[in-house]
Design a protein around this motif. Structure first.
Motif, PDB file in Angstrom:
ATOM      1  N   SER A 169       1.040  -1.422  -0.751  1.00  0.00           N
ATOM      2  CA  SER A 169       0.220  -0.246  -0.319  1.00  0.00           C
ATOM      3  C   SER A 169       0.852   1.042   0.215  1.00  0.00           C
ATOM      4  CB  SER A 169      -0.816   0.184   1.183  1.00  0.00           C
ATOM      5  OG  SER A 169      -1.825  -1.152   1.360  1.00  0.00           O
ATOM      6  N   ASP A 209       2.532   1.954  -3.005  1.00  0.00           N
ATOM      7  CA  ASP A 209       1.417   1.661  -4.370  1.00  0.00           C
ATOM      8  C   ASP A 209       1.297   1.492  -5.529  1.00  0.00           C
ATOM      9  OD1 ASP A 209      -1.042   2.847  -5.030  1.00  0.00           O
ATOM     10  OD2 ASP A 209      -0.335   4.409  -6.598  1.00  0.00           O
ATOM     11  N   CYS A 218      -8.663  -4.629  -2.580  1.00  0.00           N
ATOM     12  CA  CYS A 218      -7.677  -3.158  -2.156  1.00  0.00           C
ATOM     13  C   CYS A 218      -7.922  -2.777  -3.435  1.00  0.00           C
ATOM     14  CB  CYS A 218      -6.874  -3.606  -1.009  1.00  0.00           C
ATOM     15  SG  CYS A 218      -7.056  -2.951   0.516  1.00  0.00           S
ATOM     16  N   LYS A 264     -11.805   0.634   0.160  1.00  0.00           N
ATOM     17  CA  LYS A 264     -11.603   1.961  -0.489  1.00  0.00           C
ATOM     18  C   LYS A 264      -9.481   1.925   0.321  1.00  0.00           C
ATOM     19  CE  LYS A 264     -15.485   2.635  -2.582  1.00  0.00           C
ATOM     20  NZ  LYS A 264     -15.191   2.527  -4.149  1.00  0.00           N
ATOM     21  N   GLU A 265      -9.661   1.932   1.544  1.00  0.00           N
ATOM     22  CA  GLU A 265      -9.005   2.198   2.099  1.00  0.00           C
ATOM     23  C   GLU A 265      -7.580   0.640   2.783  1.00  0.00           C
ATOM     24  OE1 GLU A 265      -9.861   4.683   5.095  1.00  0.00           O
ATOM     25  OE2 GLU A 265      -9.347   5.940   4.456  1.00  0.00           O
ATOM     26  N   MET A 266      -6.891   1.019   3.099  1.00  0.00           N
ATOM     27  CA  MET A 266      -6.341  -0.069   3.757  1.00  0.00           C
ATOM     28  C   MET A 266      -6.873   0.029   5.815  1.00  0.00           C
ATOM     29  SD  MET A 266      -3.873  -3.055   4.318  1.00  0.00           S
ATOM     30  CE  MET A 266      -2.941  -2.797   5.576  1.00  0.00           C
TER      31      MET A 266
END
Length: 481
Positions: A129, A132, A182, A188-190
């Motif tokens: 994450s 990216d 993810c 939507k987010e970690m």
């Protein structure tokens, strides 16, 4: 070619130690009843009805109730906390606490391996994450599978590995699905560390499964008020679980004892194994429902159901395709979503091969399972193409999968179509008896898992008949295609 609805084969009985003891598989309190399962191909006198009830059924029910009571209690406690409107962080913390306690109660010091695996999974998710990386699922999956292989071959004792691999399998499935979700924007987010470990140690799935997605777990913070439907669903699921346990432990192991016929013994062994799986399936459904998950709300009322397996479609199958689809519904969904669809870009055959390979790796590198999975993959492929070709030739509704909108000349109500589908169903039962025969209750082998010699010996006793039938079926298909 749409045929990956059979893209899985579920767990092979990776149950905690106390469950083996209950079923007489590891010399527990009911080891005497293991004698009924350790009959080989001999004729034995079955127990009387009174002996079966007093010496097997009642003790089995007592130990089964004791085994699941604390887990159901923990799940209901999470449900209550969520019902009273506590902040979501409290629900996650409680999930961690009771899930951790449940694992520690069952596996004791082996919980360290679960912690190590979860830390590795969170680290891989965090790194991918932060960097990216666009293919988190692939990197996390490869990393976790490599760790499992290394741990199995170079660190773990065979008995320890066999005991805990079911829990590790569910955990790895959670981690990989979270990484892919993810990637695809489903998540939507970690998740932060509290949310992550609440998901990992959720008591409704941490020991007996099933796999559930992170999005499903997050519904815990927004579950409806329980009602009479919830109580009924909880009660009926518990009854089904206990009934399957009784059939597996006390009934299936005592049928055909007076008959000296190998195929009856094979069917009996496979039947006992299948009902032990149904017990675990209903037990995992019970814990999820107890937590408040599996709800469906409409304007009139709210109902609860969390199906994991459909025994009726396995015991009386239309085809092997239908069997493996309904054997473990959550795992089927996982394999189809995160393996088959991901690898389909390389072609259907590659995707099918990768699906069965993923299932094998998740269960551990074991010859017995690999042999069953490979055989099952070949059987289902042969059955699918053969029945599809027959359906095209005769315009009859005899494909492996039921028609959603039948346009054949001879529909499912035609008497000849019914007879042909019954014959294929009987063939599927024949294959199931053959494939499941090595999952018997052998106390000496069960603790560390079955090796190649055990598998080949069991199939050799049956003359490798199922494999020969499959080969003959494929030859016949090749002649008519």
């Amino acid at each position: 070619m749409d045929m990956l609805d059979y893209g899985d084969y579920p767990d092979d009985g990776d149950y905690p130690d106390d469950l083996y003891n209950m079923m007489g598989g590891m010399g527990g309190d009911y080891g005497d009843y293991g004698d009924y399962a350790d009959y080989g191909n001999q004729k034995m006198e079955p127990p009387t009805y009174a002996e079966l009830v007093t010496e097997c059924m009642i003790p089995t029910l007592q130990q089964g109730a004791a085994m699941l009571s604390h887990l159901v209690f923990f799940c209901i406690s999470i449900n209550i906390v969520a019902q009273v409107g506590m902040p979501s962080v409290v629900v996650h913390i409680l999930s961690i606490a009771v899930g951790f306690t449940s694992v520690a109660m069952v596996f004791e010091n082996l919980i360290l391996h679960i912690i190590y695996l979860s830390v590795l999974g969170y680290t891989l998710l965090l790194i991918t994450s932060l960097l990216d990386i666009k293919q988190k699922g692939a990197y996390v999956g490869v990393g976790l599978v490599c760790y499992l292989i290394f741990w199995e071959f170079f660190i773990a004792e065979p008995a320890e590995w066999h005991r805990i691999r079911g829990v590790q399998m569910v955990l790895v499935m959670k981690l990989i699905s979270l990484a892919f979700d993810c990637d695809h924007g489903v998540v939507k987010e970690m998740p932060d560390i509290v949310q992550f470990y609440g998901y990992v140690f959720f008591p409704g799935t941490v020991i007996y499964g099933p796999w559930m997605s992170y999005s499903t777990y997050c519904k815990l913070t927004n579950i409806p008020i329980v009602n009479f439907n919830w109580v009924c669903s909880l009660f009926l699921t518990c009854v089904k679980a206990m009934l399957c346990l009784l059939i597996s432990t006390c009934i299936a192991t005592t049928i055909f004892l007076t008959y000296d016929y190998r195929w009856l013994h094979a069917y009996r062994d496979a039947l006992s194994f299948r009902f032990s799986h149904y017990f675990i399936s209903y037990l995992s459904s019970l814990t999820c429902i107890a937590s408040g998950l599996g709800f469906k709300s409409n304007s009139d009322s709210t109902t609860w159901d969390y199906p994991v397996s459909k025994p009726s479609l396995v015991e009386i199958p239309r085809s092997l395709v239908e069997v493996v689809t309904n054997w473990n519904l959550p795992m089927h969904t996982w394999l189809k979503t995160y393996v088959f669809k991901t690898t389909k870009q390389f072609g259907n055959f590659t995707a099918i091969l990768m699906t069965y390979a993923a299932s094998s790796l998740l269960h551990g590198l074991n010859f017995q399972l690999a042999a069953v999975l490979l055989s099952l993959g070949l059987y289902t492929y042969i059955e699918y193409v053969f029945r599809k070709r027959l359906s095209e030739i005769y315009s009859a509704c005899i494909q492996a999968k039921r028609c959603k909108k039948c346009e054949h000349k001879y529909t499912s109500s035609n008497v000849f179509v019914i007879l042909i589908n019954i014959l294929f169903g009987a063939l599927a039962m024949f294959h199931l008896a053959y494939l499941g025969v090595m999952f018997d209750s052998d106390p000496e082998k069960e603790e560390e898992g079955y090796d190649m010699s055990h598998t080949l010996a069991k199939w050799s006793e049956l003359g490798f008949a199922s494999h020969y039938v499959a080969i003959a079926t494929y030859i016949f298909y090749w002649l008519i295609k």
